[in-house]
Write a protein that holds these residues in place. Structure first.
Motif, short mmCIF file in Angstrom:
data_model
loop_
_atom_site.label_atom_id
_atom_site.label_comp_id
_atom_site.label_asym_id
_atom_site.label_seq_id
_atom_site.Cartn_x
_atom_site.Cartn_y
_atom_site.Cartn_z
N CYS A 299 0.81 -1.33 0.09
CA CYS A 299 -0.08 -0.17 0.02
C CYS A 299 0.78 1.44 0.08
O CYS A 299 0.56 2.21 -1.11
N SER A 300 1.84 1.41 0.78
CA SER A 300 2.60 2.77 1.15
C SER A 300 3.77 2.55 0.28
O SER A 300 4.41 3.82 0.23
N THR B 88 2.84 6.92 -7.93
CA THR B 88 1.65 6.46 -7.44
C THR B 88 1.14 6.84 -6.11
O THR B 88 -0.03 6.72 -5.77
N LEU B 89 1.81 7.73 -5.43
CA LEU B 89 1.66 8.17 -4.07
C LEU B 89 1.31 9.66 -4.39
O LEU B 89 1.37 10.41 -3.33
N GLU C 20 6.08 10.02 4.00
CA GLU C 20 4.98 11.29 3.95
C GLU C 20 3.59 10.38 3.85
O GLU C 20 2.40 11.04 4.30
N PHE C 21 3.33 9.51 3.04
CA PHE C 21 2.13 9.02 2.81
C PHE C 21 1.73 8.34 4.16
O PHE C 21 0.49 8.24 4.44
N GLU D 169 -2.32 10.43 10.38
CA GLU D 169 -3.00 11.86 10.79
C GLU D 169 -4.56 11.82 10.06
O GLU D 169 -5.27 12.25 11.12
N THR D 170 -4.65 11.56 9.02
CA THR D 170 -6.14 11.51 8.43
C THR D 170 -6.36 10.48 7.76
O THR D 170 -5.99 10.33 6.68
#
Length: 276
Positions: free
Chosen positions: A136-137, A252-253, A260-261, A267-268
């Protein structure tokens, strides 16, 4: 040809068939394409609930349930539906599964991928690097270098990563290398509730995330560095890992770095879907 004789010379069907040496049963035969929907759906249901059943067992179950289709038709649908299994399963792989759908990767630390990359020192001595990435990340969790890495080394590296991350992944995608199908690796996965998702032989596209990372790793690190020793290898690849995670933007991010991702998601979490 028989139809042409009947329409142009007004002869009987029997005489036309005799002239062209055609059996009359073939002349009257009408091909009706059968609907495979019900049979296909039932085959997929059996395959999903009994993931280690191959064609023969599925065919027997269909016969028990009253399906009259012959083995050739069932096998054609079986292949067309992509249900064919590997011919040999790694021994003792209690946590392995080869017919799983790919999990949704929109969750950090849910699915990892791992693989080996090989290179050489300045004097030609070969070494290998175990690469572990989050699907994912895209963050690189670890780069373990060594001249002879075994299953127990993979287990130790994964245990270290899980300790740092504070969690275990649900699934790890990997190939069928001897280190990944070892008894130590299988015991670790089984004990921690981790599923080992093995790629099909000769299908690197089954593990695209780590293959993509390996290409960047070789292009931006292994191919541009001159390695003097194994310690030199470890130092340089760790520098690359830090730069990849904290500095290198990933298209892709949305051009964010993997770190950072991860921070943005923590955080959100609701912003994750709009970021990928």
């Amino acid at each position: 040809m028989a139809n042409w004789l009947v329409s142009n010379y007004r002869v009987s069907i029997q005489r036309a068939c005799r002239c062209v040496k055609l059996v009359r049963a073939m002349y009257y035969y009408k091909h009706h394409r059968r609907d495979d929907t019900l049979l296909t759906m039932r085959m997929k249901e059996i395959a999903n609930t009994r993931v280690r059943y191959g064609f023969r067992r599925i065919f027997v179950l269909l016969k028990r349930e009253g399906f009259s289709d012959n083995h050739k038709r069932v096998y054609r649908i079986y292949k067309a539906s992509g249900l064919n299994l590997r011919t040999k399963r790694p021994r003792r792989s209690r946590s392995a599964d080869h017919r799983l759908e790919r999990l949704d990767t929109q969750a950090i630390n849910k699915v990892w991928s791992m693989d080996f990359v090989q290179d050489a020192l300045f004097n030609g001595e070969r070494f290998r690097v175990l690469t572990v990435v989050d699907n994912c990340s895209k963050i690189c969790h670890g780069l373990l270098a060594g001249k002879s890495l075994k299953g127990i080394d993979v287990v130790k590296e994964l245990s270290r990563i899980c300790l740092v991350e504070g969690c275990f992944p649900q699934r790890i995608q990997c190939d069928n290398g001897s280190e990944f199908i070892s008894k130590e690796m299988d015991l670790w996965a089984y004990s921690n509730g981790v599923t080992l998702d093995f790629s099909r032989p000769g299908k690197p596209t089954d593990n695209p995330y780590v293959e993509s990372f390996n290409g960047k790793f070789r292009d931006e690190c292994l191919s541009v560095n001159w390695f003097l020793s194994l310690d030199d290898v470890r130092r340089k690849i760790e520098d690359f890992r830090w730069e990849y995670n904290h500095f290198r933007p990933h298209s892709t991010l949305n051009d964010l770095t993997p770190k950072e991702f991860v921070n943005l998601h923590h955080e959100t979490p609701e912003t994750l879907l709009s970021t990928v």
